[in-house]
Design an enzyme around this catalytic site. Structure first.
Site, short mmCIF file in Angstrom:
data_model
loop_
_atom_site.label_atom_id
_atom_site.label_comp_id
_atom_site.label_asym_id
_atom_site.label_seq_id
_atom_site.Cartn_x
_atom_site.Cartn_y
_atom_site.Cartn_z
NE ARG A 25 -1.86 1.07 3.79
CZ ARG A 25 -1.30 2.17 4.27
NH1 ARG A 25 -1.54 3.33 3.70
NH2 ARG A 25 -0.51 2.12 5.33
N GLY B 299 4.03 1.40 -0.79
CA GLY B 299 4.88 1.38 -1.98
C GLY B 299 4.16 1.88 -3.22
CD GLU C 171 12.26 -6.18 0.45
OE1 GLU C 171 11.19 -6.82 0.36
OE2 GLU C 171 12.92 -6.09 1.49
CB CYS D 251 9.91 -8.98 3.29
SG CYS D 251 10.05 -7.34 3.88
#
Ligand code: UN1
Length: 510
Positions: free
Chosen positions: A243, A245, A262, A296
């Protein structure tokens, strides 16, 4: 806490630094930082004002003019010294990361080790910023390409890796001749302040201009937006949610800036009938509960062949039963807290969504209370049986929830499920069958930036390029040739003949 003192963290800290000078603003808001592990208040950080931001960017721009002229191997020497300092401070810095962010101490130390490793990598790289040479189609012409630095590189880092992600970007950018501006997550600014102090001493000892490494702790809505819109910052490397990004990427693209994105992952491990379960089990559990599921690269989905589904399910549930959850600074514990109560709420909401879609919670899912859990940020990692198409399974929930998904048929069916999400960061297969593993790695295989065989989804080494496809954003940081993103490529053609022939054989006689 002794390590706070060692790192120069006070009760009140200024959050922005030009490289040497700490800005003294105390009127632009402050952040009270609590340890998610103990609930204790660690310290307060004053945020930067817009005026501070202006001064920092001005100093960084000036520093770039000098830094770009320092020969790359000499820049590498500065990075080598930073790596040496980080070696000295590995223990206290690892402790601060663990205390402030909540990851286990082992992982806190591991994160500092990642910083040290990327320093070593960048030192070598400083002598290897190679460009290609080409054969010109014209006689007595030479063609080659060279790489020049960009200018200010801003790293916007996320809370889950408070220091390592910055170093992947900043150490490469530094040897490339760029200067660095760091905007850390407002949830974990103290680790960034500690690193800035370590780096500032190296800059000072080498009599370098301030502005090569600067830091700004500020609000996303003001300072963050200023950075995105600032034409003086040619490259922004952002780690965060899809969101955030999406918004950042569109603003940066609007001014033709460069971006390394990323963003979220939805990482899966495929377990075929030919998986070595002894190997797979620790990888699965570490991938799912390590950093309390806040990497991540955390393992979110397990795609299991129906013939081994029940067996795997039982072994994972058993393994989860032996997990020690508690204070991350106690090395006996495997799992620490989530970053804050908001994350606990997201964890609970996701589990509600699982139930609404018809999924089953097989294990865990409770918010832990009582002695040792006073901060309210501890949860019991959850295991759920789901289908891949459930809306919540399609999302990245930054918490320790492991989704078990059954597949029938062959490895192609498992790969189809693995790829059927919008994210594309990390993926893995456990199989001793070469046809299956090669299928997974082939052009028809995993669509992720990282694809592992008989290794879990998390814990990538710094030597490889790190990042992912699709809504993960496409950026690459860290090893391999990721350094190219921090430089601009220039193609040079030199004519040493006494004629001026045109390319493509075009005649243009005057
Ligand atoms: C991240 O979660 O943003 O591969 C980075 C890993 C670590 C980095 C994760 N080396 O799990």
């Amino acid at each position: 806490m002794e390590f706070l003192k060692t790192l120069g963290i006070e009760e009140y800290n200024y959050g922005s630094c030009t490289g040497r000078e700490w800005k003294k603003t105390d009127t632009a808001g402050k952040l009270d930082i609590y340890s998610p592990g103990s609930g204790d208040k660690i310290a307060t950080v004053y945020q930067a004002s817009e005026e501070d931001y202006e001064q920092i960017v001005k100093k960084a721009s000036e520093a770039f003019l000098l830094w770009r002229d320092v020969p790359a191997p000499k820049r590498g020497e500065i990075v080598r010294q930073i790596g040496d300092e980080l070696r000295k401070y590995k223990d206290p810095l690892g402790r601060l990361v663990s205390y402030e962010m909540g990851k286990s101490l082992q992982e806190g130390w591991g994160e500092v080790q990642e910083m040290i490793d990327i320093c070593d990598f960048a030192v070598g790289l400083s002598r290897q910023l190679y460009g290609l040479t080409m054969h010109s189609e014209r006689p007595d012409h030479r063609m080659y390409e060279q790489w020049h630095p960009l200018g200010i590189v801003c790293t916007i880092s996320a809370f889950n890796f408070p220091v390592a992600v910055w170093s992947w970007n900043a150490m490469l950018a530094a040897v490339c001749g760029d200067v660095n501006l760091w905007k850390p997550s407002s949830k974990v600014p103290l680790a960034a302040i500690a690193v800035q102090k370590i780096v500032a001493r190296v800059i000072e000892a080498n009599n370098l201009p301030e502005g090569v490494f600067s830091l700004i702790v500020g609000k996303g809505s003001t300072i963050g937006e200023q950075i995105l819109n600032d034409k003086r910052i040619p490259l922004i490397s952002l780690t965060g949610s899809t969101r955030v990004g999406k918004h950042a990427n569109s603003v940066i693209a609007g001014r033709f800036g460069k971006a390394i994105m990323e963003l979220g992952g939805n990482n899966a491990i495929i377990l075929t009938e030919n998986a070595d379960l002894q190997l797979a089990l620790p990888a699965i559990v570490f991938g799912a509960v390590g950093t309390a599921g806040q990497r991540c690269t955390s393992t979110r989905r397990l795609i299991i062949h129906e013939s081994i589904f029940d067996k795997i399910k039982d072994s994972i549930i058993k393994a989860y039963g032996s997990l020690k959850i508690g204070n991350p600074l106690d090395i006996a514990n495997h799992v620490g807290p989530l970053i804050d109560k908001g994350a606990v709420k997201d964890f609970c909401n996701a589990l509600e969504e699982v139930k609404k879609s018809g999924g089953k919670i097989l294990y865990g899912g409770e918010v832990l209370t009582g002695a040792g859990y006073e901060s309210g940020c501890y949860v019991k990692p959850a295991i759920c049986e789901v289908e891949n198409h459930y809306p919540i399974v399609q999302e990245e929930t930054f918490a320790p929830i492991l989704y078990l998904i059954k597949y029938k048929g062959d490895v192609k069916d498992a790969i189809a499920i693995q790829n059927d999400v919008v994210q594309g960061l990390s993926s893995a297969i456990f199989s001793l069958n070469m046809r299956e593993t090669e299928e997974f790695l082939s052009t028809r295989g995993s669509d992720c930036g990282i694809a592992n065989v008989n290794i879990g989804t998390s814990g990538a080494e710094i030597g490889g390029a790190f990042g992912g496809e699709k809504e993960t954003g496409g950026g690459r940081e860290s090893g391999s040739d990721s350094w190219r993103a921090y430089m601009r490529r220039q193609t040079n053609t030199i004519n040493y003949s006494d004629k001026i022939p045109l390319a493509q054989g075009i005649k243009f006689d005057l």
